[in-house]
Design a protein around this motif. Structure first.
Motif, mmCIF file in Angstrom:
data_model
loop_
_atom_site.group_PDB
_atom_site.id
_atom_site.type_symbol
_atom_site.label_atom_id
_atom_site.label_comp_id
_atom_site.label_asym_id
_atom_site.label_seq_id
_atom_site.Cartn_x
_atom_site.Cartn_y
_atom_site.Cartn_z
ATOM 1 N N ILE A 59 0.873 -1.176 0.000
ATOM 2 C CA ILE A 59 0.000 0.000 0.000
ATOM 3 C C ILE A 59 0.911 1.227 0.000
ATOM 4 C CG2 ILE A 59 -1.697 1.327 1.304
ATOM 5 C CD1 ILE A 59 -2.771 -1.333 2.386
ATOM 6 N N LEU A 60 0.705 2.091 -0.975
ATOM 7 C CA LEU A 60 1.618 3.206 -1.203
ATOM 8 C C LEU A 60 1.126 4.473 -0.525
ATOM 9 C CD1 LEU A 60 2.141 2.421 -4.979
ATOM 10 C CD2 LEU A 60 3.806 2.033 -3.148
ATOM 11 N N THR A 61 2.065 5.286 -0.054
ATOM 12 C CA THR A 61 1.719 6.535 0.611
ATOM 13 C C THR A 61 1.271 7.579 -0.416
ATOM 14 O OG1 THR A 61 4.003 7.290 0.466
ATOM 15 C CG2 THR A 61 3.367 6.135 2.480
ATOM 16 N N PRO A 62 0.443 8.546 0.013
ATOM 17 C CA PRO A 62 0.034 9.619 -0.896
ATOM 18 C C PRO A 62 1.216 10.376 -1.490
ATOM 19 C CG PRO A 62 -1.380 9.605 1.032
ATOM 20 C CD PRO A 62 -0.288 8.608 1.298
ATOM 21 N N GLU A 63 2.276 10.577 -0.712
ATOM 22 C CA GLU A 63 3.464 11.258 -1.242
ATOM 23 C C GLU A 63 4.007 10.510 -2.454
ATOM 24 O OE1 GLU A 63 8.001 12.598 0.086
ATOM 25 O OE2 GLU A 63 6.810 11.318 1.402
ATOM 26 N N PHE A 64 4.045 9.185 -2.358
ATOM 27 C CA PHE A 64 4.568 8.370 -3.440
ATOM 28 C C PHE A 64 3.647 8.419 -4.650
ATOM 29 C CE2 PHE A 64 5.248 4.487 -5.809
ATOM 30 C CZ PHE A 64 6.614 4.288 -5.760
ATOM 31 N N THR A 65 2.351 8.197 -4.437
ATOM 32 C CA THR A 65 1.421 8.173 -5.570
ATOM 33 C C THR A 65 1.329 9.534 -6.247
ATOM 34 O OG1 THR A 65 -0.474 8.558 -4.088
ATOM 35 C CG2 THR A 65 0.069 6.272 -4.621
ATOM 36 N N ASN A 66 1.405 10.601 -5.469
ATOM 37 C CA ASN A 66 1.345 11.936 -6.070
ATOM 38 C C ASN A 66 2.605 12.243 -6.882
ATOM 39 O OD1 ASN A 66 -1.194 12.546 -5.048
ATOM 40 N ND2 ASN A 66 -0.384 13.420 -3.150
ATOM 41 N N HIS A 67 3.732 11.710 -6.446
ATOM 42 C CA HIS A 67 4.991 11.932 -7.156
ATOM 43 C C HIS A 67 4.928 11.361 -8.575
ATOM 44 C CE1 HIS A 67 9.296 12.649 -7.543
ATOM 45 N NE2 HIS A 67 9.494 11.388 -7.901
ATOM 46 N N TYR A 68 4.205 10.242 -8.733
ATOM 47 C CA TYR A 68 4.121 9.590 -10.047
ATOM 48 C C TYR A 68 2.723 9.705 -10.666
ATOM 49 C CZ TYR A 68 8.532 7.582 -8.547
ATOM 50 O OH TYR A 68 9.820 7.424 -8.096
ATOM 51 N N LEU A 69 1.951 10.664 -10.207
ATOM 52 C CA LEU A 69 0.578 10.795 -10.679
ATOM 53 C C LEU A 69 0.541 10.987 -12.202
ATOM 54 C CD1 LEU A 69 -2.261 10.859 -9.392
ATOM 55 C CD2 LEU A 69 -2.133 13.360 -9.489
ATOM 56 N N GLY A 70 -0.244 10.150 -12.861
ATOM 57 C CA GLY A 70 -0.363 10.229 -14.309
ATOM 58 C C GLY A 70 0.697 9.455 -15.060
ATOM 59 N N ARG A 71 1.647 8.875 -14.333
ATOM 60 C CA ARG A 71 2.688 8.075 -14.988
ATOM 61 C C ARG A 71 2.996 6.796 -14.201
ATOM 62 N NH1 ARG A 71 8.133 10.099 -13.419
ATOM 63 N NH2 ARG A 71 7.868 11.608 -11.741
ATOM 64 N N MET A 72 1.949 6.276 -13.552
ATOM 65 C CA MET A 72 2.073 4.990 -12.865
ATOM 66 C C MET A 72 0.791 4.186 -13.083
ATOM 67 S SD MET A 72 3.377 4.056 -9.013
ATOM 68 C CE MET A 72 2.317 5.239 -8.171
ATOM 69 N N LEU A 73 0.967 2.939 -13.549
ATOM 70 C CA LEU A 73 -0.151 2.043 -13.822
ATOM 71 C C LEU A 73 -0.099 0.846 -12.886
ATOM 72 C CD1 LEU A 73 -0.089 1.897 -17.751
ATOM 73 C CD2 LEU A 73 -1.721 3.159 -16.320
ATOM 74 N N ASN A 74 -1.290 0.312 -12.592
ATOM 75 C CA ASN A 74 -1.415 -0.898 -11.785
ATOM 76 C C ASN A 74 -2.408 -1.828 -12.464
ATOM 77 O OD1 ASN A 74 -1.080 -2.606 -9.446
ATOM 78 N ND2 ASN A 74 -3.104 -1.939 -8.782
ATOM 79 N N ILE A 75 -2.286 -3.118 -12.188
ATOM 80 C CA ILE A 75 -3.266 -4.086 -12.657
ATOM 81 C C ILE A 75 -3.866 -4.769 -11.437
ATOM 82 C CG2 ILE A 75 -1.583 -5.963 -12.984
ATOM 83 C CD1 ILE A 75 -3.313 -6.579 -15.605
ATOM 84 N N HIS A 76 -5.203 -4.860 -11.429
ATOM 85 C CA HIS A 76 -5.917 -5.378 -10.258
ATOM 86 C C HIS A 76 -6.911 -6.441 -10.704
ATOM 87 C CE1 HIS A 76 -7.553 -5.352 -6.206
ATOM 88 N NE2 HIS A 76 -8.754 -5.329 -6.738
ATOM 89 N N PRO A 77 -6.894 -7.623 -10.057
ATOM 90 C CA PRO A 77 -7.733 -8.730 -10.529
ATOM 91 C C PRO A 77 -9.186 -8.661 -10.075
ATOM 92 C CG PRO A 77 -6.400 -9.454 -8.679
ATOM 93 C CD PRO A 77 -5.980 -8.035 -8.978
ATOM 94 N N SER A 78 -9.860 -7.615 -10.529
ATOM 95 C CA SER A 78 -11.308 -7.517 -10.366
ATOM 96 C C SER A 78 -11.821 -6.487 -11.351
ATOM 97 C CB SER A 78 -11.696 -7.110 -8.934
ATOM 98 O OG SER A 78 -11.556 -5.710 -8.748
ATOM 99 N N LEU A 79 -13.124 -6.451 -11.492
ATOM 100 C CA LEU A 79 -13.747 -5.423 -12.325
ATOM 101 C C LEU A 79 -14.008 -4.203 -11.440
ATOM 102 C CD1 LEU A 79 -16.225 -7.715 -14.305
ATOM 103 C CD2 LEU A 79 -14.092 -6.709 -15.142
ATOM 104 N N LEU A 80 -12.948 -3.423 -11.241
ATOM 105 C CA LEU A 80 -13.080 -2.229 -10.406
ATOM 106 C C LEU A 80 -14.237 -1.360 -10.892
ATOM 107 C CD1 LEU A 80 -9.297 -1.307 -9.964
ATOM 108 C CD2 LEU A 80 -10.824 -2.260 -8.231
#
Length: 210
Positions: free
Chosen positions: A96-117
């Motif tokens: 689980i990533l911190t907001p600081e981390f996710t905001n640093h890469y906002l718009g240039r980080m992708l994830n794959i999740h095994p459900s129909l989000l």
């Protein structure tokens, strides 16, 4: 398509089957990227072997060696940024990533999740789909935001839930589709067709509705 290859860093925690699918597409000449590094938060996982087999630099950053999630994420950002990536790809990165981390890469980080989000954010998605009696299940590629599994969806694949399905049977059917749609989403990004704007995913400047 530009001759300039997209610089990608891939984060893993395990077997790296999605990493392998991305490598395979790159080596087939259908994915114009350079995988600059594969970084794992766990030692001795198969994904690191896969990367090394293909000559991709690897790095292990063990989260257990840090006093807090914030300290780990700050160090991880330094390691990632040392490779100057255009895109960060989470491929089974179980943190689980911190907001600081996710905001640093906002718009240039992708994830794959095994459900129909937005269904089944978090863990045990196949079990939850079976327990709910769902007739279909699937997988979502999405941009990463501070909300866990909550960023805008890029592409989904759906699979039927069959009578007699177990978690492992359903997971295997979903995994096949993961290996199809993740390289496709990365290709769109590499071609400059996919971007995130105002909290929405856009393909060819059209809002994506999955």
């Amino acid at each position: 398509m530009s001759d300039q290859q997209l610089r990608v860093v891939v984060l893993i925690s395990g077997s790296g089957s999605n990493l392998q699918a991305i490598i395979d597409e790159k080596e087939a000449g259908t994915l114009p990227i350079e995988i600059c590094a594969v970084i794992s938060n766990k030692e001795d996982v198969r994904g690191l072997e896969r990367a090394s087999h293909h000559g991709i630099p690897t790095k292990v950053l063990d989260h257990k060696h840090f006093n807090s999630r914030e300290e780990f994420d700050q160090e991880l950002m330094l390691v990632i940024d040392s490779f100057c990536p255009d895109l960060v790809v989470l491929a089974g990165f179980m943190r689980i990533l911190t907001p600081e981390f996710t905001n640093h890469y906002l718009g240039r980080m992708l994830n794959i999740h095994p459900s129909l989000l937005p269904k089944y954010q978090g863990l045990h998605t196949h079990k939850r789909a079976l327990e709910a009696g769902d007739k279909e299940h699937g997988v979502t590629v999405h941009f990463v935001t501070a909300e866990l599994d909550g960023g805008p969806a890029v592409i989904q694949a759906r699979v039927p839930v069959l009578d007699g399905d177990t978690e492992s049977m359903l997971a295997a059917r979903v995994l096949e589709q993961e290996h199809v749609i993740y390289p496709r989403a990365i290709l769109w990004f590499a071609e400059g067709r996919l971007r995130m704007c105002n909290g929405q995913a856009l393909l060819d400047d059209q809002i994506i509705h999955v």
